[in-house]
Design a protein around this motif. Structure first.
Motif, PDB file in Angstrom:
ATOM      1  N   VAL A 275       0.856  -1.190   0.000  1.00  0.00           N
ATOM      2  CA  VAL A 275       0.000   0.000   0.000  1.00  0.00           C
ATOM      3  C   VAL A 275       0.893   1.240   0.000  1.00  0.00           C
ATOM      4  N   ALA A 276       0.736   2.078  -1.009  1.00  0.00           N
ATOM      5  CA  ALA A 276       1.542   3.289  -1.142  1.00  0.00           C
ATOM      6  C   ALA A 276       0.636   4.508  -1.134  1.00  0.00           C
ATOM      7  N   THR A 277       1.154   5.603  -0.573  1.00  0.00           N
ATOM      8  CA  THR A 277       0.403   6.854  -0.517  1.00  0.00           C
ATOM      9  C   THR A 277       0.758   7.719  -1.718  1.00  0.00           C
ATOM     10  N   LEU A 278      -0.257   8.294  -2.319  1.00  0.00           N
ATOM     11  CA  LEU A 278      -0.072   9.138  -3.495  1.00  0.00           C
ATOM     12  C   LEU A 278       0.972  10.219  -3.228  1.00  0.00           C
ATOM     13  N   GLY A 279       1.965  10.317  -4.114  1.00  0.00           N
ATOM     14  CA  GLY A 279       3.011  11.333  -4.013  1.00  0.00           C
ATOM     15  C   GLY A 279       4.220  10.916  -3.205  1.00  0.00           C
ATOM     16  N   ASP A 280       4.115   9.860  -2.410  1.00  0.00           N
ATOM     17  CA  ASP A 280       5.230   9.410  -1.586  1.00  0.00           C
ATOM     18  C   ASP A 280       6.095   8.411  -2.345  1.00  0.00           C
ATOM     19  N   ALA A 281       7.159   7.954  -1.686  1.00  0.00           N
ATOM     20  CA  ALA A 281       7.999   6.881  -2.217  1.00  0.00           C
ATOM     21  C   ALA A 281       7.634   5.579  -1.526  1.00  0.00           C
ATOM     22  N   THR A 282       7.837   4.477  -2.224  1.00  0.00           N
ATOM     23  CA  THR A 282       7.550   3.166  -1.637  1.00  0.00           C
ATOM     24  C   THR A 282       8.551   2.160  -2.152  1.00  0.00           C
ATOM     25  N   VAL A 283       8.569   0.984  -1.536  1.00  0.00           N
ATOM     26  CA  VAL A 283       9.468  -0.093  -1.933  1.00  0.00           C
ATOM     27  C   VAL A 283       8.646  -1.343  -2.199  1.00  0.00           C
TER      28      VAL A 283
END
Length: 264
Positions: A46-54
């Motif tokens: 689950v990733a938040t819009l505009g953020d970075a994720t892995v």
């Protein structure tokens, strides 16, 4: 003479036997060496819009993946590759245009078998199924990426309608599309009018809803995610709690109306 032949035959048989033993040991050792597997997450990322994720992926058992070709792709895209690592470098020409400058691998981590993909500036279009693949080993792992947004604070309005009070709320910046639920102080759902939903050019939803209640009914309004996909995260919400009963609110409105009449 026959004894010499017997000795030579014995030596030949012994050599064959020793060779077979060494071959068997070699086969056993090769069979015992575990073939590396690509391991991804068991749950959607689950990733938040505009953020970075892995997007996590690693080799098990751990082995050096730096000499290997590592491919990250999305099967649903025309240009499927979102990242390609080959011969110690990134092949930028193979990458889908929307991922240029936004995906990378940890080169030091590759030596430890970590082939996780870092994705920056998450967009709504990034949502989908991803695959990490090492073609030279013939191993892969699939995972889902779910994108969500952080909505703006609730805007709440209170209007008097005859002997009742109409409560209105609006909230923008939602993804995925939410459901509006009105509940009373006991937690029971209160019947409300249809929810108005608008989707902006940025793909985010704005929802508004209203409910009319008796003036002696304490009420609060949460806004929660509603989704039809089983892979979605647990629903999250924002709750606006009215701190005073609507009977007191009614008195306050009557008082304000009297002030307006006096100074008109």
């Amino acid at each position: 003479m026959s004894q010499v032949k017997d000795k030579l035959s014995f030596k030949s048989e012994l050599c064959v036997f020793v060779s077979l033993v060494f071959a068997a040991i070699h086969l056993i050792q090769c069979g015992c060496e575990a073939q590396p597997q690509a391991i991804g997450p068991s749950q959607p990322v689950v990733a938040t819009l505009g953020d970075a994720t892995v997007l996590p992926c690693h080799l098990d058992p751990s082995s050096n993946a730096a000499p290997e070709t590592v491919e990250w792709l999305r099967p649903d895209l025309n240009t499927r590759f979102v990242f390609v690592f080959r011969n110690g470098t990134e092949l930028k020409s193979e990458k889908h245009p929307s991922y240029r400058g936004r995906t990378s691998l940890n080169v030091d981590g590759l030596k430890l078998g970590d082939i996780s993909l870092r994705l920056s500036g998450v967009q709504l279009s990034d949502e989908g199924t991803y695959r990490c693949f090492i073609p030279t080993l013939g191993i892969e792992a699939n995972m889902d990426l779910v994108v969500s947004s952080v909505p703006s604070p609730l805007t709440v309005g209170i209007n008097r309608v005859g002997g009742e009070v109409m409560l209105e709320c609006e909230c923008a910046g939602w993804y995925p599309e939410p459901e509006v639920l009105w509940r009373n102080a006991e937690g029971n759902i209160v019947s409300a009018g249809p929810t108005e939903t608008l989707r902006g050019p940025d793909g985010l939803y704005t929802v508004s809803s209203s409910v009319t209640v008796a003036t002696n009914t304490p009420t609060h309004s949460p806004v929660n995610y509603k989704t039809t996909k089983p892979t979605r995260p647990e629903r999250r919400g924002y709750t606006f709690q009215f701190q005073m009963s609507l009977s007191w609110l009614h008195l306050a409105l009557v008082f304000l109306s009297s002030l307006v009449w006096l100074f008109a």
